[in-house]
Design an enzyme around this catalytic site. Structure first.
Site, short mmCIF file in Angstrom:
data_model
loop_
_atom_site.label_atom_id
_atom_site.label_comp_id
_atom_site.label_asym_id
_atom_site.label_seq_id
_atom_site.Cartn_x
_atom_site.Cartn_y
_atom_site.Cartn_z
N LYS A 275 -11.45 23.72 6.84
CA LYS A 275 -10.70 24.95 7.07
C LYS A 275 -9.37 24.60 7.72
O LYS A 275 -9.33 24.07 8.83
CB LYS A 275 -11.50 25.90 7.96
CG LYS A 275 -10.84 27.27 8.12
CD LYS A 275 -11.83 28.29 8.66
CE LYS A 275 -11.15 29.62 8.98
NZ LYS A 275 -12.10 30.59 9.52
N GLY B 155 -1.88 28.10 4.61
CA GLY B 155 -3.11 27.34 4.36
C GLY B 155 -3.56 26.50 5.53
O GLY B 155 -4.48 25.69 5.41
N ASP C 118 -15.22 40.29 2.28
CA ASP C 118 -15.02 38.86 1.98
C ASP C 118 -15.51 38.00 3.14
O ASP C 118 -15.52 36.77 3.04
CB ASP C 118 -13.53 38.57 1.71
CG ASP C 118 -12.63 39.07 2.82
OD1 ASP C 118 -12.67 40.27 3.12
OD2 ASP C 118 -11.88 38.25 3.39
N ASN C 119 -15.91 38.63 4.24
CA ASN C 119 -16.39 37.86 5.39
C ASN C 119 -17.88 38.06 5.61
O ASN C 119 -18.39 37.79 6.69
CB ASN C 119 -15.62 38.26 6.65
CG ASN C 119 -14.18 37.75 6.62
OD1 ASN C 119 -13.86 36.81 5.88
ND2 ASN C 119 -13.31 38.34 7.41
#
Ligand code: AMP
Ligand code: MG
Length: 554
Positions: free
Chosen positions: A138, A151, A294-295
């Site tokens: 991550k 990113g 999405d989590n």
């Protein structure tokens, strides 16, 4: 990229890469931000970083992977390679790095395609004990899903993810895990409070580990585009790879389409696991902070540690997330309702595959009762009342009344939730006298001046009702105390503790990260040398950023 060293231990990991082998890949290999259609993922290489330094690792996760718990303290070459690999500078043999495509509802609104914008999976391995685990970096640079962002991840959010993943695991809460925390040696610019004050911060990368990082949003993406082929492939992959027990006997290795009944049974299982997960968060006082679809993990794991927080003083309305301060959508006491809402979105995404919509509706409708049943059992355990006490309707009603009244009483004065339950375990069931009873739990109160006569009377009335219930249950005080201390932690990752570890790390002292990790490995044990970390949040932390409120900026 460094040279590939064929005899390095990390090259002996057995990569299986089922996700990238069995599902369609994005044919385009550019990292330029774009919509990715017809694909479950995009292949992408982690961006090199300038000077990886390993700050911390989890011995238990290392062992799960088949590595030595303490890595290679006497082998600097192996240790350096570990830092290079988990900073994304060197790919271990067999890796197939990729970013997943998914969508999601953010704060209740459809947000379309999201995807791994700053997470790059190295691939899936098969561990020596036969478990499939995906390793994911991550903060490893741009992917096609990075949209306008960089990113990257900063040290503060990486320390928080690293410590909390492991703390949650040791508390017994389902979670993704964290193998390592490395500093990249590069700077990352962040505007922490979105107030026009961007600053360079230290870049870092956490290697997360889980059987799968598939989220509700992975299914929402193809469903939203009417890409039923991809939707079916994803569902079948998920069931075959992660829920094989739901397949009819003989169908595990087969390739016949999975029936609507099995898909509905799988959805039922996701409903059950998600309900159980929220019960566990409630037990330990955890607030996720960004429960977007999405989590939410399809496996029922806690995933994506962002602006999460731990309750210090008990307050069902509390959210740590500054972005959510207005509506408090993701506040502590709302997490079950939000989970239910998110499951409804997942269920909708599955409708095209299940003609009998009633099957999905029935599964979804089980959420409230599933949650209530599990929550009642959890509360009984927290209060040290044996399961038998909630065996019949009368017992359940008594417990419900006791719990409802407790939640009210806990908010009368600022009460530390974690300390309260530990002290409650020490309360003798025959202890007489208001003053004596209050003395047992006194430590849990932040502001003694709030404890006026009327407040004390209400709290004590609850304590007396509790004592009566304990005596009626026939459980002796010693066994009750022991049992309670296995479900009510002494040590949690209090927001201010994480912040202290971050402050020290940002100024070059990484020792508190390892020390905290060590304490949090045994959250239910008395650790007298670390008594201070079990105490109330100090006053200076009451309103300090990072200790009471966090932004999504990470
Ligand atoms: P989160 O709020 O962390 O769940 O992120 C929501 C979406 O934004 C996901 O698609 C993330 O991958 C993406 N995202 C968050 N932070 C970054 C970042 N620094 N760079 C690229 N994408 C990001
Ligand atoms: Mg996320």
């Amino acid at each position: 990229m460094n040279d590939h060293s064929a005899d390095h231990p990390l090259d002996r990991l057995t990569f299986t890469n089922r996700f990238t082998t069995e599902l369609p890949a994005d044919p385009d290999t550019r990292v330029a931000p774009r919509q990715v259609t017809g694909a479950a993922f995009s292949r992408v290489t982690p961006s090199p970083v300038s000077a990886p330094t390993l700050l911390a690792h989890s011995p238990e996760v290392a062992e799960m992977l088949g590595l030595p718990a303490q890595l290679w303290p006497d082998d600097p070459t192996a240790l350096d390679d570990f830092a290079q690999v988990f900073a994304g500078n060197r790919l271990p043999a067999g890796a197939d790095p990729h970013a997943m495509a998914y969508a999601g509802h953010q704060f209740g609104n459809w947000a379309g395609q999201l995807g791994d914008g700053r997470a790059i999976a190295l691939g899936e391995i098969l561990t020596p004990s036969g478990e499939h685990l995906t390793l994911q970096l991550k903060g490893s640079g741009l992917t096609p899903y990075s949209r306008g962002a960089d990113g990257l991840a900063v040290l503060r959010s990486s320390v928080r993810e690293f410590l909390c993943s492991e703390a949650m695991h040791h508390l017994g809460v389902p979670t993704t895990r964290a193998l390592s925390l490395v500093l990249t040696g590069d700077k990352v610019v962040r505007d922490m409070f979105y107030d026009g004050n961007p600053k360079p911060e230290l870049g870092a990368i956490v290697c997360r580990v889980a059987p799968s990082f598939i989220r509700f949003g992975n299914f929402q993406l193809p469903a939203s585009r009417d890409d039923l082929d991809l939707l079916r492939q994803l569902v079948e992959f998920t069931i075959r790879s992660h829920f094989p027990e739901l397949l009819p006997v003989g169908a595990v290795g087969g390739d016949k389409p999975i029936s609507a009944e099995v898909i509905a049974a799988w959805f039922t299982e996701v409903v059950r696991r998600t309900a159980q997960l929220i019960v566990e968060w409630t037990r330990v006082g955890f607030v996720h902070g960004v429960m977007n679809t999405d989590n939410l993990s399809i496996l029922g794991l806690t995933i994506d540690y962002g602006p999460y927080g731990w309750l210090d003083d008990f307050d069902p309305d509390w959210t740590p997330n500054t972005t959510d301060a207005g509506h408090r959508r993701y506040r502590f006491g709302q997490q079950a309702n939000i989970a239910h809402w998110n499951l409804a979105q997942l269920g909708s995404a599955l409708v095209p595959l299940v003609a009998e919509v009633e099957l999905l509706q029935a599964a979804l409708d089980r959420f409230p009762s599933e949650y209530q049943r599990a929550a009642e059992a959890m509360m009984a355990a927290k209060l040290g009342l044996p399961e038998a006490a909630v065996d019949d309707e009368a017992g359940r009603q008594t417990l419900r009344d006791l719990q409802t009244e407790l939640w009210r009483v806990l908010t009368l004065a600022e009460t530390d939730m974690t300390i309260f339950y530990r002290r409650l375990a020490d309360l003798p069931s025959d202890l007489d006298g208001r003053h004596e009873r209050m003395a047992v739990i006194a430590d849990a109160y932040y502001r003694p001046e709030q404890l006026d006569t009327d407040t004390i009377a209400q709290i004590d009335q609850w304590l007396v009702a509790y004592q009566a219930q304990v005596r009626a249950s026939g459980c002796d005080d010693r066994s009750r105390r022991q049992a309670m201390n296995t479900v009510n932690p002494k040590y949690v990752l209090r927001n201010y503790l994480a912040q202290l570890a971050i402050d020290a790390a940002e100024s070059g002292d990484h020792s508190m990260i390892a020390e905290l990790l060590d304490v949090l490995r045994f959250p239910y044990d008395e650790q007298p040398e670390h008594e201070a970390w079990a105490g109330r949040r100090p006053d200076w932390a009451r309103s300090r950023p990072g200790c009471s409120m966090l932004s999504c900026s990470s």
